[in-house]
Every structure is written in C-alpha cells, then in structure tokens.
Write an enzyme that holds these catalytic residues in place. Structure first.
Site, PDB file in Angstrom:
ATOM      1  N   ASP A   1       0.819  -1.210   0.000  1.00  0.00           N
ATOM      2  CA  ASP A   1       0.000   0.000   0.000  1.00  0.00           C
ATOM      3  C   ASP A   1       0.859   1.270   0.000  1.00  0.00           C
ATOM      4  O   ASP A   1       1.880   1.343   0.689  1.00  0.00           O
ATOM      5  CB  ASP A   1      -0.867  -0.023   1.274  1.00  0.00           C
ATOM      6  CG  ASP A   1      -1.797   1.160   1.368  1.00  0.00           C
ATOM      7  OD1 ASP A   1      -2.670   1.280   0.496  1.00  0.00           O
ATOM      8  OD2 ASP A   1      -1.637   1.973   2.299  1.00  0.00           O
TER       9      ASP A   1
ATOM     10  N   GLU B   1       1.002  -0.433  -5.104  1.00  0.00           N
ATOM     11  CA  GLU B   1      -0.075   0.545  -5.219  1.00  0.00           C
ATOM     12  C   GLU B   1       0.591   1.914  -5.304  1.00  0.00           C
ATOM     13  O   GLU B   1       0.935   2.528  -4.303  1.00  0.00           O
ATOM     14  CB  GLU B   1      -1.017   0.482  -4.018  1.00  0.00           C
ATOM     15  CG  GLU B   1      -2.298   1.251  -4.282  1.00  0.00           C
ATOM     16  CD  GLU B   1      -2.541   2.434  -3.354  1.00  0.00           C
ATOM     17  OE1 GLU B   1      -3.485   3.187  -3.630  1.00  0.00           O
ATOM     18  OE2 GLU B   1      -1.808   2.631  -2.372  1.00  0.00           O
TER      19      GLU B   1
HETATM   20  C1  GLC Z   1      -4.016   3.514  -0.328  1.00  0.00           C
HETATM   21  C2  GLC Z   1      -5.389   2.905  -0.173  1.00  0.00           C
HETATM   22  C3  GLC Z   1      -6.325   3.949   0.380  1.00  0.00           C
HETATM   23  C4  GLC Z   1      -5.792   4.446   1.698  1.00  0.00           C
HETATM   24  C5  GLC Z   1      -4.324   4.902   1.578  1.00  0.00           C
HETATM   25  C6  GLC Z   1      -3.685   5.102   2.924  1.00  0.00           C
HETATM   26  O1  GLC Z   1      -3.999   4.523  -1.253  1.00  0.00           O
HETATM   27  O2  GLC Z   1      -5.852   2.415  -1.399  1.00  0.00           O
HETATM   28  O3  GLC Z   1      -7.622   3.431   0.533  1.00  0.00           O
HETATM   29  O4  GLC Z   1      -6.580   5.517   2.148  1.00  0.00           O
HETATM   30  O5  GLC Z   1      -3.534   3.958   0.900  1.00  0.00           O
HETATM   31  O6  GLC Z   1      -3.404   3.875   3.546  1.00  0.00           O
END
Ligand code: GLC
Length: 646
Positions: free
Chosen positions: A283, A325
C-alpha cells in the site's frame, strides 16, 4: 568499516539453513540467497550507507531463514512449483476480483462458500481488502493497522485466513492481501511504546520536537486528504512531539531511514506472507521515503526500499510476488516494476491507474484521442512484470490527466480535469453519471470522484428515470469499458459488484465513521439477492454478468491475451475509436477495438494490416461477428470487438 558481503555470510548461513530446513531445502535457500544477494546488498548500501553493516545483513537474512523455516509444507511445495512457473501472473487465464470480506460475505469462514460464484465469473486471483487488526473506530477501511500478526476479529482468525488461502489454492486460485508499509495505526504497539518513551520505537517513526522542520517540508508537500485530514503532521502531546501523518492523524508514517524499521517491517511482511498469500499488495509505496524540498513521493529511497524487500522475500518465500499501489503520474510508474536505468527487480505487478482514468475520460468525452496519447506515454512494463488493469476500486478517481498529453490532444489539461470532475458528479448538462466529489482542494482546484462503475457509466441514472433505452446504452458502456480492461496487457481486476452492475451504496453516510469519506459510496455490501438475477434472462445483472463471462472466456482463447504479448496503441483514424494490438511471439495476434461514441463508427481495415493480421475471426464482440465491407470495419455505438488472427 566493513561493507556487508553475502560471501562472508555464506558459510555460517549454510550451516544454519541446513539445520533449520534440511539438506535439500537448506541448499535451495542458500542458492536463492546467492542469487538475490547482490540486489539486497546494493539496495541496503544505497539506503543506509555506513549503517548497512554486516550485522544488519545478518539480521535480515536471519529473518528470511526463520520465515522460510516457518512456511508450512503446502507453501514450500508452492514455492518449488513457482520457482519453475515463475511468471504465472502473466497468464491469459488470470482474472482478478477485489472485495472487502465483511461486505462480500461477512466473515472469512463464509468465503469458501462463495468461491463457486467467483469461478463462474472466471476469477483466478482474489484480492481481499485490508484484514489485519485495525485500530478501533475509524480505520481508513483497515489501512490503519494496529497489529500485523492478528486479524480483524470481526472477520475471523489467522486460522480462517489460512483456510481461505488453502481453499483458493485447491481451486487453482491465488490470494492477494494488503500490506501497509508506509504507516501503522497510532495504536500499534510500536507507536504506543514510542509514546511511553521507548527511544528505539520512537526512531521507527518520523517525529520532530516542534513544527520548525515540518513547516519546511509542508512547503512542498501536497495534501492527500485536504478536506478531512489537512496537512501532513500531527501534534502528539502525550509524546511532546510532532508526528508525520501523510494520511489521517492516526496513521503514523514510518521512518525507513532507520535500518531497524526496515528489518522490523520485513518480519511483519513475512508473517503475513506465511499465511498463504501469493500477492502482497504494498500500500501507498510512493510515500515511504521523504526528501526535503520535494513532494516526498517516488523518491529514489522508496524504490531502493522495495528492491531490498523484493530481494529478501525472494530468498524467504519465492512464490510470493509484490503488487505496487502507486497512484502516480504515468511517467513515474514503470520504476515500480523495476524499470530504471538498469532493470532492478522491484514489484512484479503495479496498478495501471492511467488506463482507468483514460477509460472514464474517453467515456465522458466519447473521444479516444487523449487516451491514445496518454497510454503511449506510460511505456511498456519490463519483461516478467505487468499491470493490474481496473475500471474501479475501493478508492476515489483522481483525474490524472497530464497537461502535456492534453496539449498533444489539442485540449487544455486543467479544463479537461474540471470537466471530468463535473461530468462524473452530475454537474454537467447531458451527464449520465451519478458519482460524488471526493476531497475538493480549493487551493489547487483539484476535485476527485467517488462512485461505483455502474453509477458512473449511467446505469443508476437510467434506472431512476426508468429509461430503457438509456439503460441499454449504459450497460453497453460498462461492458465496453471492461472489454478494454480485459484486453489490455495485464491482469484484469473486477471491483466487487461491477459484474452485476451494483449501484452506489445509497446508505453510505448512515455510518458516522464513514460519513466524511465519500469513497464509501463505492464500497457497498454485496447483494446476493441481486446476484441471483444473473440467471434471469434480460435482467441488467444477466446482461452484464454474461458479458463479463464472455470476455473472460475470450481471454483464455489465445496467447495474444497473455501479459507478455507486445501491446501497441494504434491511431485508429477515427477519434471515437480506440484500437490496440497484441502480438505474442508464438504467433498469435489480436486487434481490439472500442467505440466510445454513441453512434455507429467505422475504421479502415488498414488497422488489420498494421496489426500483422491477414485473416481473422471475431473472438468476442458486442454485436456479433465483424466483417470488412468496402475496406472498413464497423462498430455500433458503444460497441467493441476483439479480432484474432495470424
Ligand atoms: C491507499 C489505499 C487507500 C488508503 C491509503 C492510505 O492509497 O488504497 O484506501 O486511504 O492507501 O493507507
């Protein structure tokens, strides 16, 4: 001072590895270490300079060995198989599905009972949204983790997760789970100990005695949640310090300039992987390394960190791959797949955010011109890596339209971004969309959008209006968009409910913990009652579900849909029509066409020649086989077709 060297470790680690793993697996462990060792050492030195000591190397390799030893026999077998089938995720058969466990089926224990449904859809890759124990109360959908070793008790136990992994594996499916490495919850034991005065734990976080340095950083830091969590720092009176909190005030950013933080997080990573996870969704990876005077995203150190984790995980659990991500400008994406001046293994999979944004852009403007330019700008994933392609997810859509791409397409970037935000929040005359705004930033004028795919494609509005014609068009639009997601290079990922055109969650604001975060409009509970209508001929659900199944079956029709088939985005000669070709070295070729216009459109059959196709069959399409008439290929409004040939 001595630099760490894998060779210096080899002898002692070989003895430990053989005694822990036995002769055969111990030797395999050492072979993996020898193989990934250079990547690891290089990354550690780049990150930590003089702090990259032999003791650090010994510590992290020790964690890797303990992790490898803790893997159960079934996972060790999976490791052996995937050392051979090491690019399984490039297969044309791969189809992903992402969902929250509680919203999908309540608990993990109930999940195996729904795998038939997922298999009916052709799913081979299941991404379960955050399920580790979050902080109590608001937790950013579970992205504020209080304990990486426990599960959210509302979802089940570690044993339940292991049972889900085993059930998936038995069916040839893969499990993807989130791992939040940028921050922990303020309630995590490390943070609590830091507050209580533990200096080692305090050094795991980015904290400051006062606002002086934070204010200097703030000069160049963008805000992620300007509405609900403005700024990037939070006063922590109990500790008498200011904490770096990129996201919410209770999500504390970790300090990876400390090797201890890196080693400690790797231990957590291994403990999650060892539950049977095939893909770790890492993430918010762009944010992990901060540099004064920058936006503190996509920094050199963030990449080196991923490379170090990558090398260590390869040694520990060779079947585990990483998904990045990184929702960042298109030109900054490829490095997350290892695309640097030289290839450096990093993540095998990354989200293709640019495709998602461009699909919605083309759907609103009925024009693929900007999309063609933007997609070409993203570049080609390095060999052995790929995208996950998606139309919607649990998050908002940030209108990532670059000014340069817009100018090349003859439009103004800022005006187009505004148009998209207005169009999808139903503020634009003629809009069919029923999305809502997310995080309006008055300083930059930036507005993002939340909403389910069906709502953004026009299905919700058409249903409200009882307009059958508009409904038919909206269904065609949703399927058209997914046809590109399925044909583009990579793993298509369905967001839960899109396969039955699930509407926005009308009750998202009822939960006071969610009311300020409009992303919950696109996180509805699954409706199994609505899902049963997929077998009612002519229902909306049946029309969408059966189309997605057809797309899935078509994906499996040939190697041209493998992620390692070459992709080229063509100039279709008709601004409404997106055309791209896929070519696999075994010979298969495919031309994919998508008409974003509401009217019938045609393109020249030169596109077939440009794709190297002399004769073709229609593998799948919206409206039956496509024929060449007078040198043209014709698609009905919002129609698509995949033409395969050689
Ligand atoms: C990523 C997740 C999102 C979250 C962020 C902080 O972007 O997809 O939902 O708010 O990380 O953890």
């Amino acid at each position: 001072m001595t630099a760490p060297r894998i060779e210096n470790l080899t002898e002692s680690i070989a003895v430990d590895a053989v005694s822990a793993l036995g002769e055969l697996e111990g030797a395999a462990f050492c072979a993996r270490l020898a193989r990934a060792g250079d990547d690891l050492v290089e990354a550690l030195i780049a990150l930590y300079g003089a702090q990259a000591t032999p003791a650090l190397l010994e510590r992290v390799v020790g964690v890797a060995l303990a992790g490898a030893t803790a893997r159960c026999p079934a996972l060790r077998l999976r490791d052996r198989l995937r050392e051979v089938d090491d690019d399984w995720y490039l297969g044309a058969c791969q189809i992903g599905y992402a969902t929250y466990v509680d919203r999908f089926c309540g608990t993990l224990a109930a999940l195996p009972g729904h795998l038939d449904y997922l298999q009916e859809l052709g799913v081979t890759y299941l991404h379960l949204m955050p399920l580790l124990r979050p902080r109590e109360g608001e937790s950013d959908g579970g992205y504020a983790v209080a304990d990486y070793r426990e599960l959210d008790p509302r979802l089940g136990t570690i044993a339940d997760l292991e049972a889900v992994a085993a059930a998936l594996h038995e069916r040839g499916m893969n499990l993807c789970v989130d791992l939040v490495i940028n921050h922990t919850a303020a309630e995590h034991a490390w943070a609590r100990a830091a507050v209580a005065g533990d200096r080692r734990m305090r050094a795991r976080y980015l904290t400051f005695p006062d606002r002086t340095v934070p204010d200097l950083y703030e000069r160049t830091l963008p805000e992620v949640f300007p509405d609900t969590a403005p700024g990037s720092f939070t006063d922590e009176p109990a500790m008498g310090r200011v904490v770096w909190t990129t996201f919410n005030t209770w999500q504390w950013d970790l300090d990876y300039t400390s090797p201890d933080t890196f080693a400690a997080m790797f231990e957590e990573m291994v403990s999650v992987a060892n539950r049977g996870v095939d893909v770790l969704r890492l993430d918010a990876v762009p944010f992990t390394w901060k540099v004064m005077g920058t936006d503190c995203q996509n920094q050199y150190g963030a990449h080196r960190l991923l490379q170090a984790f990558r090398a260590l995980m390869r040694v520990t659990a060779p079947s585990v791959v990483f998904k990045a991500e990184a929702i960042v400008p298109a030109k900054l994406l490829l490095p997350y797949l290892g695309g640097h001046d030289a290839f450096r293994p990093e993540c095998e999979i990354a989200y293709n955010n640019q495709l998602m944004v461009m699909l919605w852009s083309a759907a609103a403007s009925r024009d693929a011109n900007l999309m063609v330019r933007a997609l070409r700008g993203v570049g080609t994933p390095p060999l052995g890596t790929t995208w996950v392609n998606y139309l919607r997810c649990h998050d908002d859509i940030g209108w990532a339209v670059s000014d340069d791409d817009a100018a090349a397409a003859g439009i103004d970037g800022a005006a187009h971004r505004r148009f998209l935000a207005d169009f999808y929040a139903d503020r634009f005359t003629g809009s069919h969309a029923k999305g809502v705004d997310f995080q309006h930033n008055p300083e930059t004028g930036d507005v993002r959008t939340s909403g389910m795919a069906a709502a953004l494609a026009g299905i919700d509005q058409a249903r409200i209006d009882g307009d059958e014609l508009a409904l038919a068009g909206a269904i065609r639009r949703l399927v058209l968009l997914y046809s590109v997601v399925y044909a583009y290079g990579g793993i298509p990922l369905i967001w839960m409910g899109d396969e039955i055109a699930l509407a926005n969650d009308a009750r998202w604001q009822d939960d006071p913990l969610h009311a300020a975060d409009s992303r919950w409009i696109n996180r509805p509970p699954m409706s199994w009652e609505v899902a049963t209508r997929r077998s009612v001929s002519g229902s909306v659900e049946e029309r969408v579900f059966s189309a997605m199944r057809r797309l899935g079956a078509a994906r499996r029709s040939g190697d041209a849909l493998r992620a390692d088939a070459t992709l080229a985005v063509l100039d279709s000669g008709n601004r409404h029509v997106l055309a791209f070709t896929r070519h696999h070295r075994r010979g298969q070729r495919l031309l994919a066409l998508a008409n974003f216009g509401d009217e019938r459109q045609s393109v020249s059959d030169d596109l077939l020649r440009a794709s190297g196709i002399t004769s073709f069959v229609t593998v799948v399409s919206a409206d039956g086989p496509v024929r060449v008439v007078d040198g043209r290929l014709t698609l009905d409004g919002l129609g698509y077709a995949w033409l395969a040939g050689a």
